[in-house]
Scaffold this active site. Structure first.
Site, PDB file in Angstrom:
ATOM      1  N   SER A 132      35.081  41.053  33.028  1.00 53.16           N
ATOM      2  CA  SER A 132      34.598  41.506  34.329  1.00 53.16           C
ATOM      3  C   SER A 132      35.700  41.480  35.367  1.00 53.16           C
ATOM      4  O   SER A 132      36.471  40.523  35.457  1.00 53.16           O
ATOM      5  CB  SER A 132      33.437  40.622  34.804  1.00 53.16           C
ATOM      6  OG  SER A 132      33.001  41.030  36.080  1.00 53.16           O
ATOM      7  N   ASP A 133      35.762  42.545  36.142  1.00 54.43           N
ATOM      8  CA  ASP A 133      36.585  42.545  37.334  1.00 54.43           C
ATOM      9  C   ASP A 133      35.962  41.574  38.338  1.00 54.43           C
ATOM     10  O   ASP A 133      34.762  41.313  38.301  1.00 54.43           O
ATOM     11  CB  ASP A 133      36.639  43.965  37.919  1.00 54.43           C
ATOM     12  CG  ASP A 133      37.622  44.072  39.061  1.00 54.43           C
ATOM     13  OD1 ASP A 133      38.721  43.535  38.938  1.00 54.43           O
ATOM     14  OD2 ASP A 133      37.271  44.702  40.080  1.00 54.43           O
TER      15      ASP A 133
END
Length: 922
Positions: A343-344
């Site tokens: 995940s960013d």
């Protein structure tokens, strides 16, 4: 300038790793290498370079033609098997059945065709981000030109609101700040300066570069173009996207293997039966061949592709209700197999809204409660009034941002950090607008990157003049001599204490600002006036984690899914956010520079252990995704012992990548399932992804995982339902052929059962809810076969029960009436009844179907049963159907026999399941 000279210098500046990067060279040297005078290129020289080097635009990838995409859909082996069924049924003279099967094939091809072309759309989205125009100096004066006409060596001018048109080495900066979130993921604007850097730096640390596609937030600047088009950073991302191939989803890979297995078994079985039947049955070869063709039709699960499409479509519809748009249908099932989520950080795990998280004022340290820009909240403990009032005044008055409440949300205007200070004033029970009215501004010193501070001069209506200052703490501490005590009196500055507080706030991943003030009698401000200040306090700002993301991360761990955070932000900030989110091993952070020093094997060895990656580039994100897909160690998060076993079984993780920036697009495409943010995400990220979260909510991903697992569960139920029916039909024909027995059910009757009753009942399984405890189970392996040994045993077992029921019903019918038409009608009705009761058995684990909940079913099931009764009544009693299918009207006794076959089947399966569970419990 010659073509060779120009191309060589441009390439050496940007592409050659053995040469110092543009950020490490002095501007004078860059101008010398590019032969770029300060008065700008001449129009003729620019035209020559444009012809030699090409326009400042991204190359368009050539897409596949429609017929190539169509062939990619129908060349699937299962589709070819179905096309064979079309030919076979046509040869048998069953035109209606051929048309029905062909319609299934066409629908499958059209659905897949619509989903093609994602990479081309992603490239187009990135191209649209390039600036349409640029301000340059040519022929000695400033002018506006099309951004596509920029060439290396051009001198570009930047102003607030401009989108940077190319990669530029800055030579002059006046309070210049750029929003680089689309490339780095960093939530705050980056302050720029023109000095050369001493060493190679990550993209987010190149403070003397302005990259194509980023946005000028404030200030002005001037610089030299060093890279255009495909040589720019955004061009390299476009190249990565072209080179990146999306992986085949686990479902499609399983369906391919299943189709190959089915095709092999059907063809080999048909050939074997043809030879044995000719040897044992004594039937004429032509009659035997037609019978074997009927056997092939019986063995092919014609309704399976329709069940697959319906199951996926139901999952897509359910996800849409949860704010998740599935752009590629097989991806909904792939989410259910995910074992790692990359995940960013910014905007995905965090709110992408700056807020004051903590403050130090006098001798007091306070946590600030509240979410993002929401105005409600407050301090964990009260502050003395004599400290809180000047803190509010400094935050409200030395500030150019404003807040606007609209439709239940707060919109900001201005710098995010200044907006966070305005929100802090509200949380301290103040009103920035009213304070500004009571303390009008007389003069100001705008924020200056050289001095790293901003100052305003304000006065109240009693004639008091106060100078308010905010800025970098190290810059303000040098200008302060005093601080405030709890009573509001001035005391000597305790520099050591404040340095400790700065370190404490920074260690929590917060960006620190200092606030100061000074009584002032003048009417105008000069920088020399900003001395002998009185320090009010420090504020720590951060982009906070989403509250729902914290819960979602815990749910992922419980489901055996590892969560990795990959961000372009600083390591300290990333570590602090990871700790707040509940990621394990959050203190160990790998930076982009450290990743560059690891070879592929070393990266695979540590990629499972490390959960936080900072200062990453698009290449780093892409490399991390690929390393996880090859790794057998998924990390040490809770529940990952089970996940590691799955990874070892499958030879690598099934990776989901979430993101919202252009920098995420290549990794989104390379991941098994790319998930883009719909609200704050870039168009490029959305086009490269398979799933788009409309509400940008990480928690929606957990719902997607559950829905994906439910889709796979229902698909396996559909297979477990369909195959025994085909198996029982096929085996009954095989036995009849080998023994020279009359066929109990004709090929046309088999097609009726396969395409009508089987499909009607199997479709209901697509609407089944998730079984309890599904999200406490580990992810399945990437290469887990659809036809597992357990399922294969169930198919064989139930097929034999269907075989026994079909022959028992046929023999009873012959004994009851002596008519083969009546006997085959009883056999068909027995087969349909067994299907119906088997439907209730397959909905639940073995031995658990006979219960109130099991028989209660769903509205979809009872609607399907009603439809089946209507269709089977037509088969039994409508003269047209009797002539077509050679059926005969059954009596009450025949219907009771058929129903009895179904009841006996259900009882046997439940008894076997109950005994099996009791045995396993021991």
């Amino acid at each position: 300038m010659t073509l060779a000279r120009d191309r060589k210098t441009a390439d050496r500046l940007v592409d050659d790793p053995t040469t110092m990067a543009a950020s490490q060279l002095a501007v004078a040297e860059i101008r010398a290498r590019l032969q770029a005078p300060e008065e700008g290129l001449s129009s003729s020289e620019a035209a020559t370079r444009l012809q030699q080097l090409g326009s400042n635009s991204l190359p368009q990838a050539r897409g596949r033609s429609w017929w190539q995409r169509l062939w990619a859909q129908i060349s699937n082996l299962l589709i070819l098997v179905l096309l064979s069924a079309v030919v076979i049924t046509a040869l048998l003279g069953h035109t209606l059945d051929s048309v029905v099967i062909l319609a299934v094939v066409i629908s499958q091809a059209l659905i897949g065709l619509v989903q093609e072309g994602r990479a081309e759309q992603a490239l187009a989205a990135i191209r649209h981000m390039l600036a349409p125009a640029a301000s340059v100096i040519r022929d000695g004066h400033s002018q506006r030109i099309a951004a596509a006409d920029l060439v290396p060596g051009d001198t570009v001018l930047l102003e607030p609101g401009d989108r940077v048109p190319a990669d530029i080495r800055l030579e002059r900066c006046h309070s210049l700040s750029l929003d680089e979130a689309i490339l780095t993921g960093e939530s705050l604007a980056v302050e720029k300066q023109p000095e050369a850097l001493a060493a190679a730096s990550a993209l987010g640390d190149q403070t003397n570069m302005a990259f194509s596609g980023t946005l000028v937030v404030r200030g002005t600047g001037r610089g030299v173009v060093v890279a255009t088009g495909s040589r720019s950073e955004i061009g390299r991302i476009s190249g990565l996207l072209q080179q990146t191939t999306g992986l085949q989803t686990p479902l499609l890979a399983q369906m391919d293997r299943f189709a190959r297995l089915m095709a092999t078994l059907v063809l080999a079985g048909g050939l074997l039966i043809l030879l044995l039947g000719h040897w044992l049955s004594g039937l004429p070869f032509a009659d035997l061949f037609i019978a074997v063709v009927g056997l092939t039709v019986a063995a092919i699960p014609e309704g399976l592709p329709a069940i697959l499409s319906i199951t996926l479509a139901v999952g897509v519809r359910r996800m849409a209700k949860r704010q998740a748009v599935v752009r590629r249908m097989p991806a909904i099932e792939t989410i259910g197999a995910v074992s790692v989520i990359c995940s960013d950080k910014t905007g995905t795990l965090t709110r992408n809204e700056m807020m004051v998280a903590a403050l130090a004022c006098g001798a007091h340290y306070r946590q600030v409660r509240g979410d993002g820009y929401a105005l409600d909240g407050g301090l964990d403990k009260p502050l003395p009034e004599a400290l809180q009032t000047p803190l509010m005044l400094a935050a409200a008055l030395c500030n150019d941002a404003s807040l606007q409440a609209a439709e239940g949300a707060v919109k900001i205007h201005g710098d995010p950090m200044e907006a966070a200070l305005q929100v802090l004033v509200h949380r301290l029970d103040g009103d920035p607008v009213r304070l500004a009215q009571h303390w009008p501004r007389r003069d100001e010193i705008p924020f200056d990157a050289e001095y790293r501070l901003m100052a305003t001069l304000n006065h109240n209506h009693q004639g008091r003049h106060v100078l308010w200052v905010k800025g970098a703490p190290e810059a303000l501490l040098q200008r302060c001599r005093q601080q405030l005590d709890d009573a509001g009196n001035s005391v000597a500055l305790q520099t050591g204490y404040w340095l400790e507080m700065i370190e404490r706030l920074a260690a929590d991943g917060q960006r620190v600002l200092a606030l100061a003030c000074k009584e002032y009698s003048g009417s105008e401000l000069e920088m020399s006036d900003l001395n002998e200040l009185q320090l009010i306090g420090l504020v720590g700002l951060m982009d906070p984690p989403r509250a729902e993301a914290i819960v979602a991360v815990a749910e992922c761990h419980a489901a055996g899914i590892a969560v990795k955070m990959i961000t372009g932000d600083h390591a300290l900030t990333a570590s602090a956010i990871a700790a707040r989110l509940g990621l394990s091993n959050s203190g160990e952070v790998l930076t982009g520079k450290q990743l560059d020093e690891l070879d592929d094997q070393a990266l695979q060895d540590c990629v499972g252990r490390v959960n936080v990656y900072a200062r990453t580039s698009p290449e780093h994100k892409l490399r991390l995704v690929q390393a996880l897909q090859s790794s057998t160690d998924l990390g040490n998060d809770r529940g990952n012992d089970r996940g590691n076993q799955r990874a070892n079984d499958q030879g690598g993780a099934v990776v989901a990548m979430t993101g919202d920036g252009v920098n995420d697009a290549p990794a989104l495409k390379a991941a098994d399932v790319g998930i883009a943010m719909g609200h704050k995400g870039s168009q490029a990220a959305r086009e490269a992804s398979a799933v788009v979260l409309l509400d940008d909510n990480f928690a929606s991903l957990v719902a997607a995982v559950k829905e994906g697992r439910t889709v796979y569960q229902n698909l396996k139920k559909g297979i477990a339902f369909m195959l025994p029916i085909n198996g029982g039909e096929s085996i009954s024909l095989v036995v009849a052929l080998l023994l020279g027995h009359t066929l109990p059910i004709s090929a046309l009757q088999i097609l009726w059962v396969n395409m009508i009753s089987s499909v009607i009942l199997a479709m209901t399984l697509a609407f089944e809810p998730a079984l309890p405890g599904m999200m406490q189970q580990p992810p399945r392996a990437r290469f887990e076969p659809l036809l597992s040994r357990r399922l294969a045993w169930q198919v064989l077992k139930v097929s034999l029960l269907f075989l026994a029921g079909i022959f028992a019903a046929w023999h009873w019918g012959m004994a009851h009436s002596g008519s083969e038409a009546f006997a085959s009608t009883v056999a068909v009705n027995a087969l349909v009844a067994m299907e119906l009761f088997y439907l209730f058995a397959v909905r639940y684990p073995p031995g658990q179907a006979i219960s109130l909940q099991g028989f209660k079913g769903t509205r979809v099931i009872w609607a399907a049963i009603a439809a089946l009764i209507v269709m089977q009544s037509l088969f039994n009693w409508l003269p047209l159907f009797q002539r077509t299918f050679n059926s005969s009207a059954p009596d009450i006794a025949a219907l009771l026999v058929a129903a009895g076959c179904g009841i006996v089947l259900l009882l046997i399966l439940q008894l076997e399941g109950w005994v099996s569970r009791r045995f396993q419990a021991r």
